[in-house]
Write a protein that holds these residues in place. Sequence first.
Motif, PDB file in Angstrom:
ATOM      1  N   LEU A 178      42.234  32.092  55.884  1.00  0.00           N
ATOM      2  CA  LEU A 178      41.124  32.742  55.028  1.00  0.00           C
ATOM      3  C   LEU A 178      41.661  32.581  53.613  1.00  0.00           C
ATOM      4  N   VAL A 179      43.014  32.617  53.296  1.00  0.00           N
ATOM      5  CA  VAL A 179      43.455  32.465  51.966  1.00  0.00           C
ATOM      6  C   VAL A 179      42.512  31.377  51.262  1.00  0.00           C
ATOM      7  N   ALA A 180      42.690  30.357  51.864  1.00  0.00           N
ATOM      8  CA  ALA A 180      41.906  29.139  50.981  1.00  0.00           C
ATOM      9  C   ALA A 180      40.237  29.276  51.016  1.00  0.00           C
ATOM     10  N   LYS A 181      39.926  30.378  51.651  1.00  0.00           N
ATOM     11  CA  LYS A 181      38.380  30.561  51.533  1.00  0.00           C
ATOM     12  C   LYS A 181      38.198  31.880  50.379  1.00  0.00           C
ATOM     13  N   GLY A 182      39.186  32.238  49.737  1.00  0.00           N
ATOM     14  CA  GLY A 182      39.227  33.278  48.772  1.00  0.00           C
ATOM     15  C   GLY A 182      39.555  34.752  48.984  1.00  0.00           C
ATOM     16  N   TYR A 183      40.433  34.747  50.011  1.00  0.00           N
ATOM     17  CA  TYR A 183      40.781  35.982  50.558  1.00  0.00           C
ATOM     18  C   TYR A 183      42.270  36.408  50.294  1.00  0.00           C
ATOM     19  N   PRO A 184      42.529  36.809  49.175  1.00  0.00           N
ATOM     20  CA  PRO A 184      44.247  36.935  48.749  1.00  0.00           C
ATOM     21  C   PRO A 184      44.749  38.077  49.665  1.00  0.00           C
ATOM     22  N   SER A 185      44.044  39.061  50.102  1.00  0.00           N
ATOM     23  CA  SER A 185      44.347  40.243  50.605  1.00  0.00           C
ATOM     24  C   SER A 185      43.273  40.365  52.127  1.00  0.00           C
ATOM     25  N   ILE A 186      43.893  40.492  53.293  1.00  0.00           N
ATOM     26  CA  ILE A 186      42.857  40.451  54.361  1.00  0.00           C
ATOM     27  C   ILE A 186      43.255  41.436  55.325  1.00  0.00           C
ATOM     28  N   GLY A 187      42.178  42.147  55.434  1.00  0.00           N
ATOM     29  CA  GLY A 187      42.153  43.309  56.589  1.00  0.00           C
ATOM     30  C   GLY A 187      41.005  43.246  57.461  1.00  0.00           C
ATOM     31  N   CYS A 188      40.277  44.400  57.893  1.00  0.00           N
ATOM     32  CA  CYS A 188      39.335  44.201  58.979  1.00  0.00           C
ATOM     33  C   CYS A 188      38.148  43.356  58.299  1.00  0.00           C
ATOM     34  N   ALA A 189      37.310  42.721  58.980  1.00  0.00           N
ATOM     35  CA  ALA A 189      36.286  42.022  58.711  1.00  0.00           C
ATOM     36  C   ALA A 189      35.282  42.456  57.929  1.00  0.00           C
ATOM     37  N   PRO A 190      34.715  43.923  58.396  1.00  0.00           N
ATOM     38  CA  PRO A 190      33.740  44.150  57.690  1.00  0.00           C
ATOM     39  C   PRO A 190      34.092  45.100  56.313  1.00  0.00           C
ATOM     40  N   CYS A 191      35.233  45.068  56.161  1.00  0.00           N
ATOM     41  CA  CYS A 191      35.711  45.948  54.830  1.00  0.00           C
ATOM     42  C   CYS A 191      36.566  44.913  54.148  1.00  0.00           C
ATOM     43  N   THR A 192      36.471  43.569  54.295  1.00  0.00           N
ATOM     44  CA  THR A 192      37.239  42.535  53.358  1.00  0.00           C
ATOM     45  C   THR A 192      36.154  41.797  52.957  1.00  0.00           C
ATOM     46  N   SER A 193      36.262  41.310  51.514  1.00  0.00           N
ATOM     47  CA  SER A 193      35.138  40.451  50.850  1.00  0.00           C
ATOM     48  C   SER A 193      36.081  39.237  50.225  1.00  0.00           C
ATOM     49  N   PRO A 194      35.834  38.168  49.868  1.00  0.00           N
ATOM     50  CA  PRO A 194      36.397  37.292  48.958  1.00  0.00           C
ATOM     51  C   PRO A 194      36.298  37.615  47.582  1.00  0.00           C
ATOM     52  N   VAL A 195      37.529  37.170  46.987  1.00  0.00           N
ATOM     53  CA  VAL A 195      37.891  37.660  45.489  1.00  0.00           C
ATOM     54  C   VAL A 195      37.678  36.484  44.519  1.00  0.00           C
ATOM     55  N   ALA A 196      37.003  36.816  43.321  1.00  0.00           N
ATOM     56  CA  ALA A 196      36.771  35.757  42.533  1.00  0.00           C
ATOM     57  C   ALA A 196      38.122  35.413  41.709  1.00  0.00           C
ATOM     58  N   PRO A 197      38.232  34.448  41.248  1.00  0.00           N
ATOM     59  CA  PRO A 197      39.289  34.096  40.176  1.00  0.00           C
ATOM     60  C   PRO A 197      39.190  35.039  38.960  1.00  0.00           C
ATOM     61  N   GLY A 198      40.481  35.582  38.911  1.00  0.00           N
ATOM     62  CA  GLY A 198      40.580  36.421  37.852  1.00  0.00           C
ATOM     63  C   GLY A 198      40.699  37.973  38.260  1.00  0.00           C
ATOM     64  N   GLU A 199      40.147  38.213  39.451  1.00  0.00           N
ATOM     65  CA  GLU A 199      40.056  39.445  40.057  1.00  0.00           C
ATOM     66  C   GLU A 199      41.366  40.171  40.404  1.00  0.00           C
ATOM     67  N   ASP A 200      41.574  41.188  40.578  1.00  0.00           N
ATOM     68  CA  ASP A 200      42.723  41.823  41.310  1.00  0.00           C
ATOM     69  C   ASP A 200      42.752  41.268  42.758  1.00  0.00           C
ATOM     70  N   PRO A 201      43.865  40.791  43.330  1.00  0.00           N
ATOM     71  CA  PRO A 201      43.926  40.235  44.730  1.00  0.00           C
ATOM     72  C   PRO A 201      43.422  41.253  45.787  1.00  0.00           C
ATOM     73  N   ARG A 202      43.588  42.651  45.456  1.00  0.00           N
ATOM     74  CA  ARG A 202      43.176  43.474  46.458  1.00  0.00           C
ATOM     75  C   ARG A 202      41.696  44.142  46.369  1.00  0.00           C
ATOM     76  N   SER A 203      41.160  43.494  45.370  1.00  0.00           N
ATOM     77  CA  SER A 203      39.642  43.860  45.090  1.00  0.00           C
ATOM     78  C   SER A 203      38.528  43.659  46.015  1.00  0.00           C
TER      79      SER A 203
END
Length: 243
Positions: free
Chosen positions: A191-216
Amino acid sequence: MLDGNLDTRAGRLNDRYRHHAAIEVLRRAVTDPDLGKVALVSSFGAESVVLLHMVSKVAPGLPVLFIDTQMLFPETLDYQREVAAKLGLTNVQVITASEAEIAAHDPDGTLHKVNPDACCDFRKTVPLERVLSGYDAWITGRKRFQNGQRAALEFFEPEPPARLRVNPLAHWRPEDVQDYMIENRLPRHPLVAKGYPSIGCAPCTSPVAPGEDPRSGRWRGQEKSECGIHFIGGRMVRGKVSA
């Protein structure tokens, strides 16, 4: 029985290993009598493979506790099995809430929408506490660069009333993590290659845009930034889920 209070022991350990590299902190943590019985808690997330690889080198039989909330991405479950097999980790223990707990607190699987703290508590914090009650210390992958409550992390910290936490990667920079993965040819979470630098549960984790905090992407749009297993000192402590 371990000698001294938690603050004293944590201070003694930080003084002892202050100038050690991460893998040496880890190597000594699993044998130092000031730590006692130790386990690694791993999410098998975006950066988890670094610490898992180090464990495979210094103590492949160390208990590795993996919390399956039963709401994880399928990719995380597949990655957990892949990494454990590739690294030869021989003591991975999968922890879950019981069927009775799920029936009582979240029978329709929607609790995360109305009370994410309560969802994290009974799916992660309470099951983990049941297992960690048998340990004197646990190893985490937290790092200072993750900011927030992690900005002043030391290698060893007290977790009242009776445990210590070990953070071997506390002083690492983001580039240190990436360099270690590349140098050791470690498998990446898909999922990292799909924009998820920090990964938790599926319902509560979304992709992160360039420049955003990795945990955003964790609990986006909410004040919540931690699942609760790392809170101490009066913040969302482990305990019984409120009715």
